[in-house]
Motif scaffolding. Structure first.
Motif, PDB file in Angstrom:
ATOM      1  N   HIS A  94       0.807  -1.225   0.000  1.00 11.21           N
ATOM      2  CA  HIS A  94       0.000   0.000   0.000  1.00 11.21           C
ATOM      3  C   HIS A  94       0.836   1.269   0.000  1.00 11.21           C
ATOM      4  O   HIS A  94       0.287   2.356  -0.060  1.00 11.21           O
ATOM      5  CB  HIS A  94      -0.943  -0.005   1.201  1.00 11.21           C
ATOM      6  N   HIS A 131       3.954   2.330  -6.694  1.00 17.01           N
ATOM      7  CA  HIS A 131       3.698   1.261  -5.733  1.00 17.01           C
ATOM      8  C   HIS A 131       4.483   0.018  -6.161  1.00 17.01           C
ATOM      9  O   HIS A 131       4.795  -0.144  -7.341  1.00 17.01           O
ATOM     10  CB  HIS A 131       2.200   0.965  -5.664  1.00 17.01           C
TER      11      HIS A 131
ATOM     12  N   PRO B 142      -3.950  -1.643   6.699  1.00 18.81           N
ATOM     13  CA  PRO B 142      -4.104  -1.042   5.366  1.00 18.81           C
ATOM     14  C   PRO B 142      -4.018  -2.052   4.225  1.00 18.81           C
ATOM     15  O   PRO B 142      -4.531  -1.812   3.148  1.00 18.81           O
ATOM     16  CB  PRO B 142      -2.934  -0.053   5.277  1.00 18.81           C
ATOM     17  N   ASN B 143      -3.367  -3.191   4.474  1.00 26.63           N
ATOM     18  CA  ASN B 143      -3.230  -4.180   3.407  1.00 26.63           C
ATOM     19  C   ASN B 143      -4.300  -5.257   3.454  1.00 26.63           C
ATOM     20  O   ASN B 143      -4.236  -6.226   2.702  1.00 26.63           O
ATOM     21  CB  ASN B 143      -1.840  -4.817   3.457  1.00 26.63           C
ATOM     22  N   ARG B 145      -7.689  -4.322   3.472  1.00 25.43           N
ATOM     23  CA  ARG B 145      -8.938  -3.581   3.286  1.00 25.43           C
ATOM     24  C   ARG B 145     -10.072  -4.447   2.764  1.00 25.43           C
ATOM     25  O   ARG B 145     -11.210  -4.317   3.217  1.00 25.43           O
ATOM     26  CB  ARG B 145      -8.705  -2.372   2.376  1.00 25.43           C
ATOM     27  N   ASN B 221     -10.921  -2.506  -5.134  1.00 27.23           N
ATOM     28  CA  ASN B 221      -9.785  -2.574  -4.232  1.00 27.23           C
ATOM     29  C   ASN B 221      -8.712  -3.517  -4.742  1.00 27.23           C
ATOM     30  O   ASN B 221      -7.529  -3.226  -4.707  1.00 27.23           O
ATOM     31  CB  ASN B 221     -10.270  -3.065  -2.870  1.00 27.23           C
ATOM     32  N   HIS B 224      -6.822  -2.019  -7.456  1.00 29.12           N
ATOM     33  CA  HIS B 224      -5.883  -0.996  -6.997  1.00 29.12           C
ATOM     34  C   HIS B 224      -4.608  -1.636  -6.462  1.00 29.12           C
ATOM     35  O   HIS B 224      -3.503  -1.209  -6.747  1.00 29.12           O
ATOM     36  CB  HIS B 224      -6.532  -0.133  -5.926  1.00 29.12           C
ATOM     37  N   LEU B 225      -4.775  -2.699  -5.647  1.00 25.05           N
ATOM     38  CA  LEU B 225      -3.613  -3.272  -4.973  1.00 25.05           C
ATOM     39  C   LEU B 225      -2.699  -4.023  -5.927  1.00 25.05           C
ATOM     40  O   LEU B 225      -1.521  -4.190  -5.663  1.00 25.05           O
ATOM     41  CB  LEU B 225      -4.056  -4.200  -3.831  1.00 25.05           C
TER      42      LEU B 225
END
Lengths: 270, 227
Positions: A94, A131, B142-143, B145, B221, B224-225
């Motif tokens: 993240h 990232h 946070p990882n 979610r 999500n 995104h990750l």
């Protein structure tokens, strides 16, 4: 100086075993740790980092007890001034590259400067906003190294940091490793299977097998290797091979060769 | 057509689901963390207790809580006489019931979320000098979610559909303990099918909308990750 004698039960694919290793590292040394899988290399690194608890023995660094069986002493990993680069890099998905380093440098007086310095040094400035998932393997490796250095460790532990990378990337990173080792006056332990890499970087090699030290010594220069092409197949498993310079030699293969086959030849002095 | 206390009942239903979800989110993080990483002896016992509401009839939970909250047990007398907490037939009472009833729906996704993170993530944070708490807050949570989202949505939706526990502890007091699922039962008992339908349709639409939102958010999500 790091001085230890550590014991720990091993659970390997080949069955239970026992790690029992005693070593002394001089400040500034770059020690390579090698040996077959299951020999206990990663276990030893984890014991040094404080991620696993030994079954017995001791570990002191710069006069400070990190671990001692009797009287019982234990310094948690958070309080050991070391950096560890994991085999899978263990980057935080993240966080951007800059955030990973800032997280690691957090709490140090000149943290902003350290981060910028490390980004520049490992050629990560342009990637600072990315990232981990957007980076190549070599880039991720550089981030992992920079992050481990951001805490200004005295001891750097590297678990096969370069094994998954292609050759040009590996050579570049070897140079970077040698540079940071010098520049930050680190004591480094590097797990590696690559004799060339070990010869290039290490001051000493420790070979582990089944949890024991099998050999300690200076790194051996690996035999130079040549690539050649089979020109003609001769009887009795022999073949005529052309070398890159054009020279033709006869070699014994002990198996049938094909014309046009590429061979890797290593040269040893009998 | 809408029943007379439709909005009041709906507000109560949503208030119960929202407070249950909020409180359970806070409570379940340490529980799930301990279950995911702990190697302590009593772990199977705690895991069984947390999962019990999954297999027990809600009326069993409701019955025992009703008993515990009443003045016929020592704990109940302590709650009533020393703390002044009359939990039976009150909103705080059905809230406690919901917390017990929905506990596994929050703990289990979070526990799975912790277990799915590579072990090297927290370890990397430790070697960077970060405490367990800092690591939990700045690296682990946070990882995960998607797991948090899953827990929140499932708990919320599951509390919306609660019936047996609330009925036993709370009864059917309009504006205090009557939630939508009980209102449906009540309207049907009185043969007011149109009113029952208003509640039933609302719950159906709400549950469907929540699940669609969940799957959409999880996809977003995940994209995104791994982008």
């Amino acid at each position: 100086m790091i001085d230890f004698h550590l014991r720990k039960a091993l659970h390997t694919a080949a069955g239970p075993g026992h790690l029992d290793v005693a070593l002394t590292l001089a400040p500034g040394e770059l020690l390579a740790l090698t040996g077959p899988s299951g020999a206990g290399k990663t276990t030893l690194l984890r014991l040094l980092a404080g991620l696993d608890r030994p079954d017995g023995g001791f570990l002191t660094a710069a006069g400070q007890d990190w671990y001692r069986a009797k009287p019982r002493r234990w310094l948690p990993p958070q309080r050991r001034p070391l950096g560890l680069v994991f085999q899978d890099y263990a980057l935080f998905p993240h966080l951007t590259v800059r955030e990973q380093l800032a997280f690691a440098a957090d709490g140090q007086p000149d943290n902003k400067q350290i981060v910028n310095e490390l980004l520049a040094m490992l050629e990560l400035t342009e990637l600072a906003g990315q990232h981990p998932a957007q980076l190549s393997g070599g880039q991720q490796q550089r981030v992992a190294l920079a992050r481990a250095l951001a805490r200004r460790p005295r001891l750097l532990l590297l678990d096969e940091p370069l094994s998954a990378l292609d050759l040009p990337t590996r050579l570049r990173l070897q140079a970077a490793l040698a540079e940071v080792h010098q520049r930050f006056e680190l004591t480094t332990i590097l797990i590696s299977h690559d004799p060339t890499e070990i010869a290039r970087l290490a001051t000493r090699v420790v070979e582990l097998a089944l949890g024991q030290v099998r050999r300690v010594g200076p790194p051996a220069m690996p035999a130079p290797s040549l690539r050649g092409t089979v020109l003609a197949v001769l009887p009795a498993g022999r073949a005529q091979v052309q070398l890159p310079g054009g020279a033709v030699i006869e070699v014994t293969l002990g198996r049938a060769a094909r014309v046009g086959e590429e061979l890797e030849l290593s040269v040893t002095v009998a | 057509m809408l029943p007379p206390d439709y909005w009041q009942t709906l507000r109560l239903t949503l208030a119960l689901a929202a407070s249950t979800t909020g409180i359970l989110l806070v409570l379940s993080v340490p529980v799930a963390y301990a279950l995911a990483y702990g190697r302590w002896r009593g772990r199977p016992l705690v895991e069984a207790v947390v999962s019990l509401p999954l297999v027990l009839p809600p009326t069993v939970i409701g019955y025992y809580l009703l008993l515990v909250f009443s003045d016929s047990t020592a704990l109940g007398r302590f709650l009533i006489n020393n703390l002044g907490w009359e939990l039976n037939f009150s909103f705080p009472g059905i809230l406690v019931g919901s917390l017990v009833y929905s506990l596994p729906f929050m703990v289990q996704p979070l526990q799975a979320g912790f277990q799915q993170l590579p072990r090297s993530l927290p370890e990397a944070a430790y070697t960077l000098g970060k405490s367990r708490l800092t690591t939990l807050w700045r690296v682990l949570l946070p990882n995960m979610r998607p797991a948090l989202l899953n827990g929140v949505v499932l708990t919320f939706a599951h509390t919306l559909g609660e019936f047996g526990v609330v009925l036993l502890i709370g009864g059917n007091l309009p504006g205090r303990t009557r939630v939508a699922s009980i209102a449906i039962y009540d309207e049907v008992q009185s043969l007011r099918y149109a009113e029952a339908n208003a509640y039933a349709l609302t719950l159906l639409a709400l549950a469907f909308a929540i699940l669609v939102a969940l799957f959409w958010l999880v996809r977003k999500n995940a994209a995104h990750l791994s982008a």
